[in-house]
Write a protein that holds these residues in place. Structure first.
Motif, mmCIF file in Angstrom:
data_model
loop_
_atom_site.group_PDB
_atom_site.id
_atom_site.type_symbol
_atom_site.label_atom_id
_atom_site.label_comp_id
_atom_site.label_asym_id
_atom_site.label_seq_id
_atom_site.Cartn_x
_atom_site.Cartn_y
_atom_site.Cartn_z
ATOM 1 N N TYR A 28 0.832 -1.214 0.000
ATOM 2 C CA TYR A 28 0.000 0.000 0.000
ATOM 3 C C TYR A 28 0.863 1.260 0.000
ATOM 4 O O TYR A 28 0.552 2.244 -0.664
ATOM 5 N N ARG B 48 2.295 1.781 -3.417
ATOM 6 C CA ARG B 48 1.275 2.237 -4.370
ATOM 7 C C ARG B 48 0.701 3.601 -3.975
ATOM 8 O O ARG B 48 -0.110 4.150 -4.706
ATOM 9 N N LYS C 21 -1.527 4.117 -1.761
ATOM 10 C CA LYS C 21 -2.968 3.963 -1.530
ATOM 11 C C LYS C 21 -3.149 3.409 -0.122
ATOM 12 O O LYS C 21 -2.291 2.659 0.353
ATOM 13 N N HIS C 22 -4.244 3.739 0.520
ATOM 14 C CA HIS C 22 -4.503 3.268 1.886
ATOM 15 C C HIS C 22 -3.267 3.479 2.761
ATOM 16 O O HIS C 22 -2.842 2.573 3.484
ATOM 17 N N GLY D 121 -1.497 1.187 5.575
ATOM 18 C CA GLY D 121 -0.205 0.631 5.185
ATOM 19 C C GLY D 121 0.832 0.825 6.283
ATOM 20 O O GLY D 121 1.560 -0.112 6.638
ATOM 21 N N ASN E 256 -6.501 -5.748 -3.096
ATOM 22 C CA ASN E 256 -6.611 -4.631 -4.016
ATOM 23 C C ASN E 256 -7.662 -3.625 -3.540
ATOM 24 O O ASN E 256 -7.478 -2.419 -3.649
ATOM 25 N N GLY F 120 -8.574 -3.092 -0.470
ATOM 26 C CA GLY F 120 -7.998 -2.389 0.668
ATOM 27 C C GLY F 120 -8.923 -2.292 1.861
ATOM 28 O O GLY F 120 -10.109 -2.599 1.765
#
Lengths: 358, 440
Positions: free
Chosen positions: B202, B205, B207-208, B212, B432, B434
């Protein structure tokens, strides 16, 4: 001590059939009758929190068989190699179907796993019925042909079927017309049982139709049992011996009879749980009666060379059986608590109950 | 044919144990997240618990599905073994069914679906009970395993049957506690590395990110503790049991072909050459093995040359590689986790992208290490089913033909490939999506 563990094992198998039996029956109803997504979902939700724990009764009964009657465990599991492996695969398909159907929201995905769950349930009911038929009929222990044993006296191997398809042939198969008959009886009885469960645990639009179906299937069940009685003496010439010697045992066939008579009144019952109780009574009474009919045998021998496996010659030694009682009693009390909690939390109708989804 | 029976058991048990090794450790981490939520009332702890519960549920289902064939196979493929030892190992296996499977299966449903129905405190309790059930299951399996490695509390009757004469010895077996703790810490290693790896994914990427960070931090803290404990003291204890009870196995797994006067070297790399009874291309450090084993640089360690070849483990190279892969990976895990902890304390762990890549890529390796460890234990016991008492070749089912076994082996391979594919797709979907996506 052998007798204590025999009662434990028989009771666990009966509990297994009553509990996982309604899952199989629900699967069969799901396969043939549930057309709308709402009904399918209701059925899956009605068994959702329970089926996994129900299946544990089979595993635990297998464990008790292993430890209390190791010779029977070794003999029957290797002798019924292929059908057991197929039961395993069906159990896997059922579990995968139930667990995965809700994971993706796609018609093809859900449709496929619905069918997998339904067909696996149907075949499991058929196989478990046929298994009971095999136990009653017996097997060729030691693999005797022309008076000679091919294996050790307590081992055997059965293919799935043989060309004759007969329980009277010298070369037996797992499936013959007798075991198939018992298998069909199991499918009918468990469909009734599962229908009762769905009526009890859902507000599905199927419920009224299911009540009518139960009465029709009950007629079929009575006819099939009649046929099985007519041919029973071919595989077991003296099934009533134990009942005549110990008349109190007639209570078990009587329990089965009460169950089957009660099921005809499924439309008029005051509470929905009575219907489920009647089908449970039938299953318990019928299974107990079958076990009693061959007692003290666990797996009869169809030849005269090698003796049947009985609770006495297939059991573990005394020390192990004695010491097992201590932990078993503790475990059973705990299991009782778990089941109480489980059924208390998930009481009532489950299809409207928002207990969440995968 | 014995070969198919062995491949089928080996394949199905290897596949099966991919799932419990995560769920046993992960249940602990989920209980930890839930406990932190109860203490702090911070939502992201509860979100973390919920997210990992979804992954847990899938892994648990796979574990149950692939576990049932294990209990069946004792009877179907190893009937003679079951008949002769069922009075003993049947005890521990039946206890597993009665004590842990009922506990897990009854409370798993409540744990997965019951948050709204039960409230947070009771929900925490159901999570704890699932954790308890899965650890009890591991304990009883390792008790069974320990009896096969080091049989205790038995006598053998004239007909070859093993009967139990001392129930409590099954649980005071010196093999049991070191192996159990070693295995459970290894399971926490797997789940810590997976939790940290998903967190690193995460962060990489972007994201989240908040989740993460929490996952990386929790994974690293649990990871440091468990990777060290799995090596020392529990791995050390386990190896000392092998020296004591199975010296020929110890020589084979360490790759010691000849007894060396004045102390044995520790082999880092090399290939066992069974034709010439030597190790090819070896890189070794002198005297270290003697010190690790006996705390004495000069202690003598028996090489394979001291044993009758009939008693050698069946697959010496396989055993040697299993052991060296496990130890090598375990050492690397400790190194990575300690480095990560260093940056965590310095408060600049999360923006070290190279380290996030390392943690992310590390995810498959604890599975390899756990599997290699179990191969060390199991190949080390061969050619015996019950060490020194019952040979594997004498344990198979007498009436099941090889055609039937091959049929079911192929069936399992096909079925498990399909299950594996579905599993990867579904877990990928959950990861994916999350943690912040709650519904579906």
């Amino acid at each position: 001590m052998e007798f204590f563990w025999y009662i434990v094992l028989a009771s666990m198998l009966i509990v297994y059939v009553i509990l996982d039996g309604y899952d199989f029956g629900a699967g069969i109803v799901h396969l043939f009758l549930a057309k709308e997504e709402k009904d399918k979902k209701a059925i899956v939700k009605s068994i959702g929190p329970f089926w996994d724990a129900n299946e544990v009764w089979l595993i635990a009964a297998g464990g008790v068989l292993f430890f209390a009657f190791p010779t029977l465990y070794a003999s029957s599991f290797s002798g019924f190699y292929l059908p057991l492996m197929m039961v395993l695969w069906m159990l896997i398909f059922r579990a995968v179907g139930l667990e995965l159907r809700g994971q993706l929201h796609n018609e093809m995905w859900v449709g496929f796993w619905d069918k997998a769950f339904g067909i696996a349930s149907l075949l499991l009911a058929l196989f478990f019925g046929a298994a009971l038929g095999n136990v009653v009929r017996g097997v060729n222990l030691g693999g005797v042909y022309d008076g000679h044993s091919m294996h050790e006296a307590h081992y055997f191997f059965l293919p799935l079927w043989n060309a004759e398809f007969s329980p009277l042939s010298e070369r037996l198969g797992v499936i013959d017309w007798f075991t198939l008959l018992i298998g069909v009886i199991a499918v009918v009885a468990l469909t009734i049982h599962g229908a009762n469960w769905i009526i009890l645990k859902t507000n599905s639009s199927l419920n009224e139709r299911l009540k009518k179906l139960i009465i029709k299937l009950n007629v079929v069940l009575v006819v099939l049992i009649g046929i099985s009685f007519a041919v029973w003496h071919l595989v077991d010439p003296n099934p009533f011996k134990n009942f005549i010697e110990t008349p109190v045992l007639w209570i078990f066939p009587l329990i089965a009879l009460v169950g089957i008579v009660g099921l005809f009144r499924v439309n008029k019952l005051k509470k929905e749980i009575y219907g489920f109780m009647y089908s449970s009574l039938f299953l318990a009474g019928a299974l107990a009666s079958s076990f009693i009919s061959i007692f003290p045998k666990l797996l009869p021998s169809t030849n005269s060379v090698n003796p049947s496996l009985t609770i006495y010659n297939a059991s573990a030694d005394d020390y192990g059986l004695n010491v097992g009682v201590y932990w078993f009693v503790i475990a059973v009390i705990l299991v009782g608590v778990y089941i109480f909690v489980q059924y208390k939390v998930f009481r009532g109708k489950l299809d409207d109950n928002d207990y969440g989804e995968h | 044919m014995l070969l198919y029976d062995r491949i089928q058991f080996g394949f199905t048990i290897t596949y099966h144990y991919l799932f419990p090794q995560l769920t046993m450790g992960l249940s602990l981490l989920i209980v930890y997240f839930k406990w932190r939520f109860l203490r702090t009332k911070l939502d992201h702890f509860n979100d973390a618990a919920k997210f990992w519960m979804k992954i847990f549920a899938l892994n648990f289902a796979m574990g149950v599905i692939t576990g049932i064939p294990m209990e069946f196979q004792f009877g179907t493929n190893w009937a003679k073994f079951s008949e002769l030892t069922g009075g003993i190992i049947g005890q521990t296996l039946a206890m597993e069914g009665m004590f842990s499977f009922f506990l897990e299966s009854s409370f798993l449903g409540l744990f997965l679906f019951g948050e709204k129905l039960l409230g947070h405190k009771l929900h925490f309790l159901t999570g704890f009970l699932v954790f308890l059930g899965s650890w009890a299951s591991g304990f009883l399996i390792i008790a069974t395993h320990s009896w096969m490695q080091n049989p205790v509390g038995y006598e053998i009757l004239e007909n070859g049957r093993f009967v139990l004469n001392n129930f409590s010895e099954l649980f005071s077996n010196p093999w049991l506690f070191p192996s159990y703790l070693h295995n459970q810490f290894a399971s926490i290693v797997t789940s810590s590395i997976v939790v940290a790896g998903v967190g690193a994914f995460y962060l990489l990427r972007k994201k989240h990110v908040e989740s993460g960070k929490l996952f990386v931090k929790t994974g690293v803290i649990f990871g440091v503790i468990s990777t060290i404990l799995v090596a020392f003291p529990t791995g050390d204890w386990t190896a000392k049991n092998v020296v004591k009870y199975q010296p020929v196995t110890f020589a084979a797994m360490e790759g010691i072909f000849e007894t060396e006067k004045g102390g044995s070297e520790i082999i880092l790399i090399g290939q066992p050459n069974m034709l010439e009874k030597r190790l090819d291309n070896k890189i070794a450090v002198p005297n270290v093995l003697s010190f690790l084993t006996h705390q004495n640089w000069q202690a003598e360690i028996k090489g394979l040359n001291e044993f009758d070849e009939d008693l050698y483990p069946t697959n010496v190279p396989g055993l040697y590689y299993g052991y060296h892969i496990m130890v090598g990976l375990g050492t690397i895990f400790i190194g990575i986790m300690v480095v990560a902890l260093f940056f965590l304390i310095r408060k600049n762990l999360y923006n070290k992208r190279w380290l996030m890549w390392v943690l992310f890529m590390l995810m498959p390796f604890p599975y390899i290490a756990n599997t290699a460890g179990w191969y060390t234990a199991e190949l080390g016991r061969q050619p015996w089913l019950v060490y020194n008492l019952l040979r594997t070749v004498d344990g198979a089912s007498p009436t099941v033909s090889s055609g039937n076994t091959l049929f079911t082996l192929l069936g399992f391979i096909g079925l498990y490939l399909m299950l594996g594919l579905l599993f990867v797709i579904l877990v990928g979907k959950i990861i994916n999506a999350g943690p912040s996506v709650q519904k579906h």
